[in-house]
Design a protein around this motif. Structure first.
Motif, PDB file in Angstrom:
ATOM      1  N   GLU A   1      -1.965  -1.267  -0.947  1.00 16.01           N
ATOM      2  CA  GLU A   1      -1.829   0.110  -1.408  1.00 16.01           C
ATOM      3  C   GLU A   1      -3.169   0.720  -1.821  1.00 16.01           C
ATOM      4  OE1 GLU A   1       0.655   0.333  -4.846  1.00 16.01           O
ATOM      5  OE2 GLU A   1      -0.731  -0.780  -6.136  1.00 16.01           O
ATOM      6  N   ARG A   2      -4.184  -0.123  -2.003  1.00 21.00           N
ATOM      7  CA  ARG A   2      -5.522   0.354  -2.347  1.00 21.00           C
ATOM      8  C   ARG A   2      -6.557  -0.563  -1.716  1.00 21.00           C
ATOM      9  NH1 ARG A   2      -7.759  -2.741  -6.548  1.00 21.00           N
ATOM     10  NH2 ARG A   2      -6.281  -4.082  -7.649  1.00 21.00           N
ATOM     11  N   ASP A   3      -7.805  -0.179  -1.826  1.00 22.78           N
ATOM     12  CA  ASP A   3      -8.888  -0.974  -1.261  1.00 22.78           C
ATOM     13  C   ASP A   3      -8.944  -2.332  -1.950  1.00 22.78           C
ATOM     14  OD1 ASP A   3     -11.282  -2.051  -0.356  1.00 22.78           O
ATOM     15  OD2 ASP A   3     -12.422  -0.209  -0.592  1.00 22.78           O
ATOM     16  N   ARG A   4      -8.816  -3.396  -1.157  1.00 18.26           N
ATOM     17  CA  ARG A   4      -8.896  -4.760  -1.687  1.00 18.26           C
ATOM     18  C   ARG A   4      -9.999  -5.552  -1.000  1.00 18.26           C
ATOM     19  NH1 ARG A   4      -4.827  -6.472  -5.055  1.00 18.26           N
ATOM     20  NH2 ARG A   4      -6.438  -8.002  -5.505  1.00 18.26           N
TER      21      ARG A   4
ATOM     22  N   ASN B   1       1.584  -3.652  -3.207  1.00 15.52           N
ATOM     23  CA  ASN B   1       0.692  -3.688  -4.367  1.00 15.52           C
ATOM     24  C   ASN B   1       0.126  -5.096  -4.547  1.00 15.52           C
ATOM     25  OD1 ASN B   1       3.151  -4.834  -5.136  1.00 15.52           O
ATOM     26  ND2 ASN B   1       3.011  -4.085  -7.250  1.00 15.52           N
TER      27      ASN B   1
ATOM     28  N   GLY C   1      -6.966  -0.649   2.735  1.00 19.52           N
ATOM     29  CA  GLY C   1      -5.832   0.137   2.276  1.00 19.52           C
ATOM     30  C   GLY C   1      -5.102   0.824   3.408  1.00 19.52           C
TER      31      GLY C   1
END
Length: 247
Positions: A35-38, A64, A10
């Protein structure tokens, strides 16, 4: 040089900030991250919906989508020209052996490689990482070496760094991927409504940490650099399969 920097933890990750700061003195940096932990998203592309791009107060762009989305979108749409190098990381945890198949960090670098761009994935080999400055300096060292002696064409490197002070590193080793035993079975549980849910089980224990592997290098305090190939063809089975289909 123009660097495209991404990760899978992220855009808010301290490892990403440390990497961008370290490479900033060597050229222009463009940061585009999820935009977030992937983590564990591997090489997936988002094809069932459009992607949105925003910019944080730090100047980093975030998407995203997946790490692969980030690199593909930035390199082919957001940046005015292709970058000279894609650097992904600094990952919070190792990406060694079979783990590289699932890694979003390695996938981000792989997307650069598939676009014909030299690419490096760099990970700090601890699940509770502390010494981001060590991995950042290792990345800086590798890029400086690349500037002095560029690769002949695109190359994909998987780099793992021990979570110790830079001065304590034993050196650098060129390695092959080790192997793990198969993962543990999934774990069944229930949600608050009593409905069944499932958790992916823990990764398998190390099966091959022999001399020359990434596992062995990290265990002995060395930076591990593994050149990766994307050709999934099992060349050694071509003759057998040719005979089999004609039998």
């Amino acid at each position: 040089m123009r660097f495209l920097i991404s990760n899978d933890d992220g855009y808010f990750s301290p490892g990403l900030a440390a990497l961008a700061m370290s490479l900033g003195g060597l050229g222009d940096t463009f940061v585009c991250a999820p935009e977030r932990d992937r983590s564990g998203s591997s090489n997936s592309l988002t094809l069932d919906r459009p992607l949105s791009v925003n910019q944080s107060a730090s100047g980093f762009f975030y998407v995203n989508g997946t790490p692969t989305d980030c690199v593909h979108l930035a390199a082919t749409g957001l940046m005015p020209d292709l970058p000279d190098m894609v650097v992904a990381g600094i990952n919070h945890g190792p990406n060694m052996g079979d783990d590289t198949i699932y890694s979003g960090t390695v996938a981000a670098a792989t997307e650069g490689y598939l676009l014909g761009i030299p690419a490096i994935a760099i990970s700090l080999a601890s699940h509770n990482p502390v010494h981001f400055e060590t991995a950042a300096q290792v990345a800086n060292d590798l890029v400086q070496r690349f500037i002095r002696n560029p690769f002949r064409g695109a190359i994909l490197l998987n780099v793992n760094v021990p979570d110790i002070a830079y001065e304590s590193l034993s050196g650098t080793k060129i390695t092959r991927l080790g192997r793990r035993h198969k993962s543990a079975p999934v774990i069944r549980d229930e949600n608050p409504r009593g409905e069944p849910i499932w958790w992916v089980g823990p990764i398998g224990k190390v099966a091959d940490a022999s001399s020359g592997t990434d596992f062995d290098a990290i265990a002995n305090g060395y930076v591990s650099i593994t050149p990766l190939s994307i050709d999934l063809t099992a060349h050694q089975q071509i003759d057998f399969m040719t005979q089999w289909v004609n039998s």
